[in-house]
Design a protein around this motif. Sequence first.
Motif, PDB file in Angstrom:
ATOM      1  N   PRO A   7       0.769  -1.130  -0.218  1.00 10.89           N
ATOM      2  CA  PRO A   7       0.290   0.439  -0.263  1.00 10.89           C
ATOM      3  C   PRO A   7       0.964   1.150   0.579  1.00 10.89           C
ATOM      4  CG  PRO A   7      -0.084  -1.340   2.022  1.00 10.89           C
ATOM      5  CD  PRO A   7       0.731  -2.497   1.472  1.00 10.89           C
ATOM      6  N   ASN A   8       2.499   1.349  -0.112  1.00  7.41           N
ATOM      7  CA  ASN A   8       2.755   2.096   0.021  1.00  7.41           C
ATOM      8  C   ASN A   8       3.420   3.296  -1.537  1.00  7.41           C
ATOM      9  OD1 ASN A   8       3.579   2.393   2.732  1.00  7.41           O
ATOM     10  ND2 ASN A   8       6.070   2.477   2.780  1.00  7.41           N
TER      11      ASN A   8
ATOM     12  N   SER B 258      -8.547   2.511  -4.384  1.00  6.18           N
ATOM     13  CA  SER B 258      -8.325   2.915  -2.947  1.00  6.18           C
ATOM     14  C   SER B 258      -8.972   4.318  -2.613  1.00  6.18           C
ATOM     15  CB  SER B 258      -7.138   2.183  -2.176  1.00  6.18           C
ATOM     16  OG  SER B 258      -7.363   2.691  -0.950  1.00  6.18           O
ATOM     17  N   ARG B 259     -10.095   4.440  -1.963  1.00  5.90           N
ATOM     18  CA  ARG B 259     -10.565   5.542  -1.477  1.00  5.90           C
ATOM     19  C   ARG B 259      -9.469   5.903  -0.186  1.00  5.90           C
ATOM     20  NH1 ARG B 259     -17.030   4.497  -0.510  1.00  5.90           N
ATOM     21  NH2 ARG B 259     -16.038   3.026  -2.184  1.00  5.90           N
ATOM     22  N   TYR B 260      -9.476   4.646   0.127  1.00  9.81           N
ATOM     23  CA  TYR B 260      -8.337   4.701   1.640  1.00  9.81           C
ATOM     24  C   TYR B 260      -6.975   5.098   1.535  1.00  9.81           C
ATOM     25  CZ  TYR B 260     -12.996   3.221   2.965  1.00  9.81           C
ATOM     26  OH  TYR B 260     -14.142   3.080   2.975  1.00  9.81           O
ATOM     27  N   ALA B 261      -6.375   5.117  -0.020  1.00  9.21           N
ATOM     28  CA  ALA B 261      -4.624   5.510   0.217  1.00  9.21           C
ATOM     29  C   ALA B 261      -4.345   6.650   1.418  1.00  9.21           C
ATOM     30  CB  ALA B 261      -4.629   6.705  -1.303  1.00  9.21           C
ATOM     31  N   ARG B 262      -3.393   6.585   1.446  1.00 12.65           N
ATOM     32  CA  ARG B 262      -2.857   7.001   3.027  1.00 12.65           C
ATOM     33  C   ARG B 262      -3.619   6.577   4.084  1.00 12.65           C
ATOM     34  NH1 ARG B 262       1.147   9.375   1.352  1.00 12.65           N
ATOM     35  NH2 ARG B 262       1.051  10.282  -0.913  1.00 12.65           N
ATOM     36  N   TRP B 263      -4.332   6.038   4.465  1.00  8.36           N
ATOM     37  CA  TRP B 263      -4.991   5.125   5.640  1.00  8.36           C
ATOM     38  C   TRP B 263      -4.395   4.029   6.322  1.00  8.36           C
ATOM     39  CZ3 TRP B 263     -10.809   5.320   7.241  1.00  8.36           C
ATOM     40  CH2 TRP B 263     -11.224   6.525   6.564  1.00  8.36           C
ATOM     41  N   PRO B 264      -3.547   4.345   6.951  1.00 11.09           N
ATOM     42  CA  PRO B 264      -2.540   3.271   8.136  1.00 11.09           C
ATOM     43  C   PRO B 264      -3.366   1.629   7.852  1.00 11.09           C
ATOM     44  CG  PRO B 264      -2.285   4.469   9.036  1.00 11.09           C
ATOM     45  CD  PRO B 264      -3.197   5.323   8.593  1.00 11.09           C
ATOM     46  N   GLU B 265      -2.635   0.578   7.310  1.00 11.32           N
ATOM     47  CA  GLU B 265      -3.720  -0.736   8.146  1.00 11.32           C
ATOM     48  C   GLU B 265      -3.640  -1.411   9.181  1.00 11.32           C
ATOM     49  OE1 GLU B 265      -1.153  -0.033   5.593  1.00 11.32           O
ATOM     50  OE2 GLU B 265      -2.675   0.351   3.878  1.00 11.32           O
ATOM     51  N   LEU B 266      -4.667  -1.639  10.456  1.00 10.91           N
ATOM     52  CA  LEU B 266      -4.414  -1.806  11.217  1.00 10.91           C
ATOM     53  C   LEU B 266      -4.584  -3.511  11.344  1.00 10.91           C
ATOM     54  CD1 LEU B 266      -6.843   0.684  13.358  1.00 10.91           C
ATOM     55  CD2 LEU B 266      -3.926   0.778  12.620  1.00 10.91           C
TER      56      LEU B 266
ATOM     57  N   LEU C 121      -8.420  -0.022   8.234  1.00 11.20           N
ATOM     58  CA  LEU C 121      -7.984   0.950   8.512  1.00 11.20           C
ATOM     59  C   LEU C 121      -8.422   1.911   9.072  1.00 11.20           C
ATOM     60  CD1 LEU C 121      -9.172   0.245   5.334  1.00 11.20           C
ATOM     61  CD2 LEU C 121      -6.507   0.581   4.753  1.00 11.20           C
ATOM     62  N   THR C 122      -7.747   2.632   9.209  1.00  7.98           N
ATOM     63  CA  THR C 122      -8.304   4.295  10.479  1.00  7.98           C
ATOM     64  C   THR C 122      -7.275   5.239   9.069  1.00  7.98           C
ATOM     65  OG1 THR C 122      -7.927   5.349  12.398  1.00  7.98           O
ATOM     66  CG2 THR C 122      -6.081   4.330  12.062  1.00  7.98           C
ATOM     67  N   ASP C 123      -8.230   6.447   9.299  1.00  6.75           N
ATOM     68  CA  ASP C 123      -7.851   8.063   8.603  1.00  6.75           C
ATOM     69  C   ASP C 123      -6.866   8.745   9.765  1.00  6.75           C
ATOM     70  OD1 ASP C 123      -9.318   8.646  10.795  1.00  6.75           O
ATOM     71  OD2 ASP C 123     -10.805   9.614   9.959  1.00  6.75           O
ATOM     72  N   THR C 124      -6.489   8.107  10.634  1.00  8.65           N
ATOM     73  CA  THR C 124      -5.173   8.435  12.044  1.00  8.65           C
ATOM     74  C   THR C 124      -5.960   9.263  13.074  1.00  8.65           C
ATOM     75  OG1 THR C 124      -4.583  10.458  10.749  1.00  8.65           O
ATOM     76  CG2 THR C 124      -3.194   8.668   9.255  1.00  8.65           C
ATOM     77  N   THR C 125      -7.176   9.447  12.668  1.00  8.09           N
ATOM     78  CA  THR C 125      -7.627  10.267  13.994  1.00  8.09           C
ATOM     79  C   THR C 125      -8.358   8.769  14.781  1.00  8.09           C
ATOM     80  OG1 THR C 125      -9.876   9.706  13.181  1.00  8.09           O
ATOM     81  CG2 THR C 125      -9.278  11.419  12.692  1.00  8.09           C
ATOM     82  N   TYR C 126      -7.784   7.649  14.378  1.00  9.13           N
ATOM     83  CA  TYR C 126      -8.187   6.619  15.171  1.00  9.13           C
ATOM     84  C   TYR C 126      -9.538   6.355  15.772  1.00  9.13           C
ATOM     85  CZ  TYR C 126      -3.344   5.056  14.763  1.00  9.13           C
ATOM     86  OH  TYR C 126      -2.179   4.476  14.330  1.00  9.13           O
ATOM     87  N   MET C 127     -10.322   7.210  15.452  1.00 13.66           N
ATOM     88  CA  MET C 127     -12.087   7.134  16.024  1.00 13.66           C
ATOM     89  C   MET C 127     -12.801   6.872  14.230  1.00 13.66           C
ATOM     90  SD  MET C 127     -13.046  10.505  17.656  1.00 13.66           S
ATOM     91  CE  MET C 127     -14.348  10.418  18.391  1.00 13.66           C
ATOM     92  N   ARG C 128     -12.417   7.318  13.394  1.00 17.87           N
ATOM     93  CA  ARG C 128     -12.872   6.700  11.626  1.00 17.87           C
ATOM     94  C   ARG C 128     -12.430   5.392  12.041  1.00 17.87           C
ATOM     95  NH1 ARG C 128     -13.502  10.342   6.416  1.00 17.87           N
ATOM     96  NH2 ARG C 128     -15.108   9.155   5.545  1.00 17.87           N
TER      97      ARG C 128
END
Lengths: 163, 362
Positions: free
Chosen positions: B64-65, B87-95, B104-111
């Motif tokens: 994904p990089n 992907s519509r989730y480019a740059r969202w880290p995979e968990l 994945l998260t958008d890095t808020t770790y809420m969404r």
Amino acid sequence: MAAETGTPTTLTLKSNDDELFSVAESAAILSVTIRNMVEDGCAGGVIPLDNVDGKTLASVITYMNGISAIPADEEKKKSYRDKFLSDKDFETLADMVLAANYLNMSCLMDAVSAKIAQVMEKKSVGWVRRKFGIENDYTPEEEAAVKEEHKWTFEGVETDDDN
Amino acid sequence: MADSTSYLPPEIIENILLRLPAKSLLRFKAVSKSWNTVIADPVFVQNHIRQSKHSNSDNLFLCPNTYPIPVVKLGDKKIQTLQRIESRYARWPELCFCDGVILLTDTTYMRFALWNPSTRTSKNLWHKYSCPDAAFGLCRDPATDDFKVVIADLDYYSVYSCWNKSWIMLKKKYDTKYTGLGVKIGNNNMGVCVDGASYWLWSNDNATQIELVYFDPRDDEFKNLHMPENIADANQKFTYAVELKGCLCVYYNGMDESRIQIWTKEKGIDGHSWKVLITVENVGMSIWAFQPLCFVGDKIVVWKRGLLRRVLLVYIPSEKRFEEFEKNTVGIFDYPIPYIDSIFFPTEKPRPKTKRERKFLQ
């Protein structure tokens, strides 16, 4: 049966269009159906295979002889299977998968199924319907809705070349 | 055959469909209503995952990089790029990942989002609060088929049930002497999803003790799992968990840093016995750089995660040595995550009494 004699036993197989084929028992028993007949002692005369035509049976026997000549090396067997199936068209493959199913030959069954999947992977919906003889039972609206739902999967489909 | 159409019985057709990639299967839902029914059947979907894992021998990875995200197949010193995925989730880290679904998260770790790259299906989730220090897991409950997201934070853990479309939050009951949930050693906050459960290796703050913990989706409880005895004895700080050949594995290098021993757990959540899978000799790197990815025949593909230089190696057990991958094939390979071509996506609980009549072909 084979165990009683020192020489290799040969079986005679008969297709549904009355062609006769000789095949070494050691190769023929790749088919569980034939192996059961041999074990039950019903393989003395001619073995009739009512669901397989001569052309397909000839091909299956080529496969039986080819694969049983390869020692236990899964890589080599796989490459033999790939080569054996490489030039077969859809109709031939469909006949072979039916034969493999009837003869209960799981390795051939899996290889042919995988090959058919590979052939159809990039084909159109229309091609699949024609080749599999499937009637389209959707209304035009329903069909359009199903296609719309997965629109992106229609990108990169090959142009039909079967007619 | 004179007739160009072939009438194959349904079980043979199903056997063929199982070997198709997700993209073709979704397209062929338009063939007929009966094909649509078969392809949507949950039993078919699970069989397809099994077949997909089997025929690709767990050798597919997303990188994904790079964008669009390449799907690569690892072979013997060679990489093949099979396709690229938008992907519509480019740059969202995979968990975490399980059965072809990625958290994945958008890095808020809420969404958060659940995303299946092979069908491009996705679903967004909101967690009650931000939890950047949590450990993450995904499970498909083998008993019910419910798909769960588990977020294990310091004092509480949350479980999202896709069937019920809701979160539950529970007070953590797992052994409190291990408080260091936020201590990340390698990727140890990323659960390893095997056989329906999620597994983590957790350590306390000083990393002097580690414990193998799993989330059991059948009762929503965290449980401890005994590690292979000599790992427990050696009290290894640097032990890692990974999935290899469809089984949970842990590896560590004991006293002798030139050897890494990989242990494998028997299949099933309730199977707790371990055996040595392989001992890798002449390692020549720190264990934190060593990430086994998959097997190619009896050889192991290892990603060496150096800070400056990352390389793909293949370990040849019979010769006890490593070889590098062919350079011209490895260009896009970076930060791999396992990929399974799958049409699975978690849904709401099916309504009771759905009598599945398989009306296939006439």
